[in-house]
Write a protein that holds these residues in place. Structure first.
Motif, PDB file in Angstrom:
ATOM      1  N   UNK A  35       0.823  -1.195   0.000  1.00 45.95           N
ATOM      2  CA  UNK A  35       0.000   0.000   0.000  1.00 45.95           C
ATOM      3  C   UNK A  35       0.862   1.251   0.000  1.00 45.95           C
ATOM      4  N   UNK A  36       0.700   2.037  -1.036  1.00 48.56           N
ATOM      5  CA  UNK A  36       1.258   3.381  -1.115  1.00 48.56           C
ATOM      6  C   UNK A  36       0.163   4.221  -1.743  1.00 48.56           C
ATOM      7  N   UNK A  37      -0.207   5.304  -1.101  1.00 50.58           N
ATOM      8  CA  UNK A  37      -1.280   6.137  -1.629  1.00 50.58           C
ATOM      9  C   UNK A  37      -0.921   7.596  -1.415  1.00 50.58           C
ATOM     10  N   UNK A  38      -1.568   8.466  -2.158  1.00 49.85           N
ATOM     11  CA  UNK A  38      -1.326   9.892  -1.979  1.00 49.85           C
ATOM     12  C   UNK A  38      -2.621  10.661  -2.105  1.00 49.85           C
ATOM     13  N   UNK A  39      -2.622  11.877  -1.530  1.00 50.69           N
ATOM     14  CA  UNK A  39      -3.791  12.739  -1.593  1.00 50.69           C
ATOM     15  C   UNK A  39      -3.414  14.162  -1.277  1.00 50.69           C
ATOM     16  N   UNK A  40      -4.347  15.056  -1.443  1.00 50.46           N
ATOM     17  CA  UNK A  40      -4.128  16.471  -1.186  1.00 50.46           C
ATOM     18  C   UNK A  40      -3.938  16.784   0.282  1.00 50.46           C
ATOM     19  N   UNK A  41      -4.459  15.917   1.151  1.00 56.17           N
ATOM     20  CA  UNK A  41      -4.257  16.033   2.601  1.00 56.17           C
ATOM     21  C   UNK A  41      -3.889  14.645   3.117  1.00 56.17           C
ATOM     22  N   UNK A  42      -3.311  14.583   4.301  1.00 61.73           N
ATOM     23  CA  UNK A  42      -2.994  13.285   4.898  1.00 61.73           C
ATOM     24  C   UNK A  42      -4.273  12.485   5.132  1.00 61.73           C
ATOM     25  N   UNK A  43      -5.328  13.157   5.563  1.00 62.30           N
ATOM     26  CA  UNK A  43      -6.600  12.485   5.825  1.00 62.30           C
ATOM     27  C   UNK A  43      -7.171  11.876   4.553  1.00 62.30           C
ATOM     28  N   UNK A  44      -7.079  12.614   3.450  1.00 63.07           N
ATOM     29  CA  UNK A  44      -7.579  12.119   2.165  1.00 63.07           C
ATOM     30  C   UNK A  44      -6.796  10.884   1.735  1.00 63.07           C
ATOM     31  N   UNK A  45      -5.492  10.912   1.883  1.00 60.86           N
ATOM     32  CA  UNK A  45      -4.663   9.771   1.499  1.00 60.86           C
ATOM     33  C   UNK A  45      -5.002   8.549   2.349  1.00 60.86           C
ATOM     34  N   UNK A  47      -7.903   7.950   3.826  1.00 62.19           N
ATOM     35  CA  UNK A  47      -9.238   7.515   3.436  1.00 62.19           C
ATOM     36  C   UNK A  47      -9.187   6.676   2.164  1.00 62.19           C
ATOM     37  N   UNK A  48      -8.332   7.060   1.226  1.00 70.65           N
ATOM     38  CA  UNK A  48      -8.172   6.284  -0.002  1.00 70.65           C
ATOM     39  C   UNK A  48      -7.622   4.903   0.333  1.00 70.65           C
ATOM     40  N   UNK A  49      -6.693   4.851   1.285  1.00 72.78           N
ATOM     41  CA  UNK A  49      -6.082   3.602   1.700  1.00 72.78           C
ATOM     42  C   UNK A  49      -7.121   2.650   2.281  1.00 72.78           C
TER      43      UNK A  49
END
Length: 63
Positions: A35-45, A47-49
């Protein structure tokens, strides 16, 4: 954190902030294989995870 069977599951994560090609966060967790994910905020990343319904058992981060 995920909720399964009315129990909270807490996963240790590593969060990195980048500003090289825009501003974004990358989140990884040893509990979620590959698992490696990214997002505009840490919370968003995060949540995607955790967007599925199957969650692995949390591990002790000291292991």
């Amino acid at each position: 954190m995920a909720i399964r069977n009315n129990k909270r599951l807490i996963y240790p994560v590593i969060t990195s902030e980048f500003n090289d090609d825009g501003h974004y966060f990358v989140v990884t967790s040893s509990n979620i294989k590959e698992m490696v994910t990214q997002g505009g905020t840490a919370e968003e990343a995060i949540a995607i995870m955790l967007d599925g319904t199957e969650y692995p058992e949390p591990q002790d981060p000291s292991d």
